[in-house]
Design an enzyme around this catalytic site. Structure first.
Site, PDB file in Angstrom:
ATOM      1  CD1 TRP A  93      29.273  35.370  37.267  1.00 16.20           C
ATOM      2  CD2 TRP A  93      29.999  37.407  37.825  1.00 16.20           C
ATOM      3  NE1 TRP A  93      30.542  35.230  37.785  1.00 16.20           N
ATOM      4  CE2 TRP A  93      31.008  36.463  38.133  1.00 16.20           C
ATOM      5  CE3 TRP A  93      30.218  38.757  38.100  1.00 16.20           C
ATOM      6  CZ2 TRP A  93      32.226  36.835  38.702  1.00 16.20           C
ATOM      7  CZ3 TRP A  93      31.432  39.125  38.653  1.00 16.20           C
ATOM      8  CH2 TRP A  93      32.420  38.180  38.946  1.00 16.20           C
ATOM      9  CG  ASP A 195      39.052  52.016  25.952  1.00 14.86           C
ATOM     10  OD1 ASP A 195      40.281  51.938  25.742  1.00 14.86           O
ATOM     11  OD2 ASP A 195      38.577  52.225  27.086  1.00 14.86           O
TER      12      ASP A 195
END
Length: 287
Positions: A93, A195
């Site tokens: 995280w 991307d």
């Protein structure tokens, strides 16, 4: 939320109790959550392994390829596995902040450094995904061949089959394939994110950039720069820093719409006819 079997499996692998699970934003393909344990926080993505076979395996390979360049950060991979029909990808995280001028410049500089990692052919040893669509990476000797055969042609065929493009559009693309080698100068195949829109990088609290959700291959670095222009999210400091670190070939700005034909075709096939006009506008500039 996490089903009990998956939660217990992750608990055993982490050797720690899960104290909380909270939904977070993370795109339209996967279900995404913040997982908290007694001493750590993690980001998890879930999807159906039958519907999207080996999607997270491909993403893990892409993140590892980028990380191995030692140029720009990627989230640490904690676990990638499946339980029953549920495939999951557990990452560290990262607390994020809005990009600053300093962080944007660092992103440009570090992307330029990543783009100095070369291969002998365009493509990749394995296929992967662009969004939720399969992306073929069969190797070619030139970017013109690779971009035409592995990027544009599969998406054009899909759009034709869906009735989203016409035979006139197909003829125009056939003209483009023939003209493509003369529209740019070939460079060495370089590792590209594949991307790189504004949602696929994050900035941590120390103003360090991270790349996420890659669709990597060895390609033309202008392709990454083109995608940064498609939906915004990149500041002028990013482009200045990139060009100072690794100057782009003259006229690169005029080729952005050319390379963006691929992501626009992907969006056409995923989201429908609303993108057809934009595809045609870009195509007609080059045929």
């Amino acid at each position: 939320m996490l089903n009990s079997i998956l939660a217990n499996y992750i608990k055993r692998r982490l050797n720690s109790d899960i104290t909380d699970v909270k939904p977070v934003s993370g795109g339209s393909i996967n279900r995404t959550y913040l997982i908290e344990t007694l001493d750590h926080k993690y980001f998890i993505k879930l999807n159906n392994k039958t519907r999207y076979p080996e999607m997270f395996e491909a993403e893990a390979r892409g993140l590892n390829l980028i990380a191995q360049t030692n140029t720009i950060k990627t989230p640490e991979i904690i676990l990638q596995d499946s339980v029953g029909d549920e495939s999951f990808f557990l990452l560290e995280w990262i607390k994020t902040r809005r990009p600053t001028a300093k962080a944007s410049a660092k992103l440009g500089e570090q992307l330029a450094a990543m783009h100095r990692n070369f291969a002998d052919k365009f493509g990749l040893d394995t296929d992967n995904y662009m969004g939720s669509l399969h992306q073929s990476n069969k190797k070619h000797n030139t970017w013109a061949e690779f971009f035409s055969e592995q990027r544009l042609q599969p998406m054009v065929k899909m759009a034709i089959d869906k009735g989203l493009l016409t035979t006139n559009d197909l003829v125009a693309f056939e003209h483009l394939y023939k003209k493509l080698p003369g529209l740019f100068d070939e460079e060495l195949p370089t590792l590209i994110h594949g991307d790189l829109w504004g949602g696929n990088y994050i900035i941590d609290l120390d103003e360090q950039p991270y790349l996420i959700d890659p669709a990597v291959s060895y390609g033309n670095r202008e392709f990454d720069l083109a995608m940064t222009t498609l939906f915004g999210g990149f500041s002028n400091e990013f482009y200045v820093a990139y060009n100072e670190a690794y100057p782009l070939i003259k006229g690169w700005q005029q080729r952005m719409d050319l390379w963006n034909l691929y992501p626009l075709l992907v969006h056409l096939n995923l989201f429908g006819a609303g993108y057809a006009g934009q595809v045609r506008d870009c195509l007609l500039q080059y045929v």
